[in-house]
Design a protein around this motif. Sequence first.
Motif, PDB file in Angstrom:
ATOM      1  N   ARG A  21       0.394   0.445 -10.035  1.00 31.39           N
ATOM      2  CA  ARG A  21       0.563   0.622 -11.455  1.00 31.39           C
ATOM      3  C   ARG A  21      -0.812   1.284 -12.119  1.00 31.39           C
ATOM      4  O   ARG A  21      -0.458   1.747 -13.054  1.00 31.39           O
ATOM      5  CB  ARG A  21       0.726  -0.977 -12.011  1.00 31.39           C
ATOM      6  N   GLU A  23      -2.323   3.548 -10.640  1.00 28.12           N
ATOM      7  CA  GLU A  23      -2.183   5.129 -10.615  1.00 28.12           C
ATOM      8  C   GLU A  23      -1.137   5.693 -11.533  1.00 28.12           C
ATOM      9  O   GLU A  23      -1.327   6.598 -11.881  1.00 28.12           O
ATOM     10  CB  GLU A  23      -1.865   5.100  -8.998  1.00 28.12           C
ATOM     11  N   PHE A  24      -0.177   4.958 -11.758  1.00 29.21           N
ATOM     12  CA  PHE A  24       0.640   5.392 -12.770  1.00 29.21           C
ATOM     13  C   PHE A  24       0.065   5.596 -14.151  1.00 29.21           C
ATOM     14  O   PHE A  24       0.441   6.519 -14.614  1.00 29.21           O
ATOM     15  CB  PHE A  24       2.091   4.223 -13.037  1.00 29.21           C
ATOM     16  N   TRP A  25      -0.870   4.776 -14.617  1.00 23.05           N
ATOM     17  CA  TRP A  25      -1.585   4.914 -15.766  1.00 23.05           C
ATOM     18  C   TRP A  25      -2.522   6.121 -15.730  1.00 23.05           C
ATOM     19  O   TRP A  25      -2.689   6.714 -16.719  1.00 23.05           O
ATOM     20  CB  TRP A  25      -2.153   3.499 -16.351  1.00 23.05           C
ATOM     21  N   LYS A  27      -2.004   8.706 -13.927  1.00 22.86           N
ATOM     22  CA  LYS A  27      -1.305   9.909 -13.993  1.00 22.86           C
ATOM     23  C   LYS A  27      -0.840  10.258 -15.395  1.00 22.86           C
ATOM     24  O   LYS A  27      -0.666  11.296 -16.170  1.00 22.86           O
ATOM     25  CB  LYS A  27      -0.054  10.012 -13.164  1.00 22.86           C
ATOM     26  N   THR A  28      -0.287   9.087 -16.037  1.00 28.46           N
ATOM     27  CA  THR A  28       0.304   9.010 -17.420  1.00 28.46           C
ATOM     28  C   THR A  28      -0.827   9.606 -18.353  1.00 28.46           C
ATOM     29  O   THR A  28      -0.551  10.400 -19.247  1.00 28.46           O
ATOM     30  CB  THR A  28       0.560   7.695 -17.822  1.00 28.46           C
TER      31      THR A  28
END
Length: 241
Positions: A21, A23-25, A27-28
């Motif tokens: 999660r 890592e998602f942010w 990249k976001t």
Amino acid sequence: MWNWLRLVKDSVSEKTIGLMRMEFWKKTVDDIYCDNPPQQPVALELWKAVKRHNLTKRWLMKIIDEREKNLDDRAYRNIQELENYAENTQSSLLYLTLEILGVKDLHADHAASHIGKAQGIVTCLRATPYHGSRRRVFLPMDICMLHGVSQEDFVRKSQDKNVRDVIYDVAGQAHLHLKHARSFQKSVPVRAFPAFLQTVALEDYLKKIQQVDFDIFHPSLQRKNTLLPLSLYIQSWRKGY
């Protein structure tokens, strides 16, 4: 975004999922600053805020990086480690708030740093009963060792003097940061004051904990102060923090 990051630690059962999660942010945020935000409501609103207020990417990444490190679920080794966590999360959020308010001022930044640290310390204190009920303790280990207090003392909700001495020392550090922040008050631009109104709630909690002789488990500390909104309004009207 801030609440999502804050809740990741408690909402996942495995560290790997939490890391995914985070890592998602990461990249976001990278995509947002490349003008290519994912089609996700929170990300889109963050992209709009970044464009509108020219927000600094570094503060956003510091928040995510620190939350990621905090997934390790261990006590802070010392008060400095807790302060570093607070600086990289709470203070970074205040720096972003100042940018939204259009404030670029060194004194305001210094005040934000201290208020963020005070906020982080108070948050750690407030969460101690909750964490203790789950057999977890995050208070600085060096202060606990200084007073001969073990994690088990907090798990069993001890009210011994040495436990209260730990709380006294930690709360005292938060109070010191508030005092430092207020020492800049005459030099901080008035338009920055709305970003610092959380000092009202911090001061309220620190006063309440003093009134119960630093018994972190006292029931009164879990009650809401119904007069807090009025106090916030008065402080806002006075143009202070």
